[in-house]
Write an enzyme that holds these catalytic residues in place. Sequence first.
Site, PDB file in Angstrom:
ATOM      1  N   ASP A 167     -12.597   0.531  -4.728  1.00 49.21           N
ATOM      2  CA  ASP A 167     -12.616   1.197  -4.057  1.00 49.21           C
ATOM      3  C   ASP A 167     -12.451   1.251  -2.089  1.00 49.21           C
ATOM      4  OD1 ASP A 167     -10.910   3.548  -2.293  1.00 49.21           O
ATOM      5  OD2 ASP A 167     -11.434   5.470  -4.478  1.00 49.21           O
ATOM      6  N   HIS A 222      -8.425   7.564   6.300  1.00 49.72           N
ATOM      7  CA  HIS A 222      -7.691   9.036   6.042  1.00 49.72           C
ATOM      8  C   HIS A 222      -6.746   9.374   6.914  1.00 49.72           C
ATOM      9  CE1 HIS A 222     -10.002  10.744   1.643  1.00 49.72           C
ATOM     10  NE2 HIS A 222      -9.405   9.462   1.383  1.00 49.72           N
ATOM     11  N   GLU A 230      -5.694   9.714  -6.795  1.00 43.61           N
ATOM     12  CA  GLU A 230      -7.150  10.332  -6.507  1.00 43.61           C
ATOM     13  C   GLU A 230      -7.534  11.371  -5.788  1.00 43.61           C
ATOM     14  OE1 GLU A 230     -10.826   7.920  -4.898  1.00 43.61           O
ATOM     15  OE2 GLU A 230      -8.541   8.749  -4.105  1.00 43.61           O
ATOM     16  N   GLU A 231      -7.240  10.569  -4.003  1.00 42.45           N
ATOM     17  CA  GLU A 231      -6.785  11.176  -3.534  1.00 42.45           C
ATOM     18  C   GLU A 231      -6.865  12.964  -3.568  1.00 42.45           C
ATOM     19  OE1 GLU A 231      -8.523  10.247  -0.751  1.00 42.45           O
ATOM     20  OE2 GLU A 231      -7.534   8.320  -0.741  1.00 42.45           O
ATOM     21  N   HIS A 264      -7.061   2.894  -7.580  1.00 39.52           N
ATOM     22  CA  HIS A 264      -6.334   4.241  -7.476  1.00 39.52           C
ATOM     23  C   HIS A 264      -4.818   3.649  -5.941  1.00 39.52           C
ATOM     24  CE1 HIS A 264      -7.558   6.051  -2.935  1.00 39.52           C
ATOM     25  NE2 HIS A 264      -8.685   5.306  -3.504  1.00 39.52           N
ATOM     26  N   ILE A 266      -9.739 -16.302  -6.244  1.00 43.45           N
ATOM     27  CA  ILE A 266      -8.059 -15.181  -5.702  1.00 43.45           C
ATOM     28  C   ILE A 266      -8.320 -15.553  -4.169  1.00 43.45           C
ATOM     29  CG2 ILE A 266      -7.635 -13.327  -5.494  1.00 43.45           C
ATOM     30  CD1 ILE A 266      -8.739 -13.962  -7.775  1.00 43.45           C
ATOM     31  N   ASP A 307      -7.538   1.994   2.317  1.00 40.79           N
ATOM     32  CA  ASP A 307      -7.835   2.907   0.884  1.00 40.79           C
ATOM     33  C   ASP A 307      -6.821   3.545   0.202  1.00 40.79           C
ATOM     34  OD1 ASP A 307      -9.072   4.938   0.042  1.00 40.79           O
ATOM     35  OD2 ASP A 307      -9.066   6.367   1.008  1.00 40.79           O
ATOM     36  N   ASP A 335     -12.739 -12.009  -4.714  1.00 42.13           N
ATOM     37  CA  ASP A 335     -13.563 -12.907  -5.788  1.00 42.13           C
ATOM     38  C   ASP A 335     -14.210 -12.700  -6.848  1.00 42.13           C
ATOM     39  OD1 ASP A 335     -11.771 -15.500  -4.848  1.00 42.13           O
ATOM     40  OD2 ASP A 335     -13.165 -15.591  -3.531  1.00 42.13           O
ATOM     41  N   ASP A 346     -11.591 -10.775   0.668  1.00 41.24           N
ATOM     42  CA  ASP A 346     -11.336 -12.609   0.216  1.00 41.24           C
ATOM     43  C   ASP A 346     -13.070 -12.721  -0.424  1.00 41.24           C
ATOM     44  OD1 ASP A 346     -11.266 -14.831  -0.117  1.00 41.24           O
ATOM     45  OD2 ASP A 346     -11.810 -15.828   1.440  1.00 41.24           O
TER      46      ASP A 346
END
Length: 447
Positions: free
Chosen positions: A208, A295, A179-180, A133, A52, A145, A314, A310
């Site tokens: 995540d 956060h 999600e948070e 998320h 990727i 995040d 992948d 990376d």
Amino acid sequence: MNHSVHHRIPRRTAAVAALALAGLLATAAPAATAAPATAGTATTAAVAAPGIPIANVKAHLTQFQSIAGANGGNRAHGRPGYKASIDYVKAKLDAAGFTTTVQQFTYNGTTGYNLIADWPGGDTNQVLMAGAHLDSVSSGAGINDNGSGSAAVLETALAVSRAQLKPTKHLRFGWWGAEELGLVGSKYYVNNLPATERAKVSGYLNFDMIGSPNPGYFVYDDDPVIEKTFKDYFAGLGVPTEIETEGDGRSDHASFKNVGIPVGGLFTGASRTKTSAQAQKWGGTAGQAFDRCYHSSCDTTSNINDTALDRNSDAVAHAIWTLSAGTTEPPTGDTYENTADVAIPDNGTAVTSTVTVSGRTGNAPAALKVGVDIVHTWRGDLVVDLLAPDGTAYRLKNSSSNDSADNVQTTYTVDASSEAANGAWKLRVQDVAAQDTGYINAFRLTF
């Protein structure tokens, strides 16, 4: 400044944007984690996942950052930055041939959104899902995040499209809202799946926070097959892993696990402190959080470890290809490829990538497949030719000031029946305008 997420900032009137893009490429390319294939090696159609391109993943993160900046500094549930993030991801998937669905739900009096993308084909009684998320907290842009997981899943989905993957299982991708606020979006999705549809989901992979700046390499300890798939991948890189415990049950996989669906995933750490033993194993700084900006408002594009992002991106693709038991069609026949990166000078001389074909008889086919994978921040700058062994040039792509999209990742068909098959074939690429750069990521010929 134009804050639209669908259009590039005009490069020749925005020097700051150009410098930012140049910085992105400087940190992102080349960043292959696997050894390049030997130029001229003949292979059959591969079932292994492609690498990727890290530059593509980081380009999505740059877009998420821009979206946050244009919408009050965040991409949180109920805020305009979240809906703009959904729109950005959906547009990419629609263009790539996915069937997308935006699922609405209400939480805390505001509308939330999940995005579901199905890849056509595969056994719909065996559904492999991957998700992340897409929302941030209200205090920042949420680039690690969870822009990191969202971008990696998006780019893996786009890689499925580029490869025209024909998996045995049906592939489905999800980006979850709120999600948070307590896994709200993924719970809504699972709770609204009829029992018969839940039973068809053979596995859910969750991503995540996979680019933490002081990273660890954590694998979810859930379904043993999924867990082994990830562990084996990292073992092949020589990267040790640990079982993920910090976020266990705190991300969207829990919504699936709670109804009996097999789950797994990856994580690079949040607010916990990296130990001395972990720093010896993985590098980084002992006594510091895996993500000091967890956060916080400093969770920006500078809060990403490129190597971790990376490797994990992948790994996402590896798991999708492996667990869906897919094959790629086309190409068929023998493929000769060169996956060594070649930098393309900005507004400079042409560069080439070479594959040497040998051992064949007669001429090349009338429908020679030329696979081109160029990572570039403004593809309209590029002129691309295929050079036959005798030097004959076949134009694949002209430059165009109106072609403002990123990258050239496609397969061209060339009538090369007048050319001898054996010899050194070259992909020639020239950047003919200023302020954007990139590199040849891969070049392949299929006979």
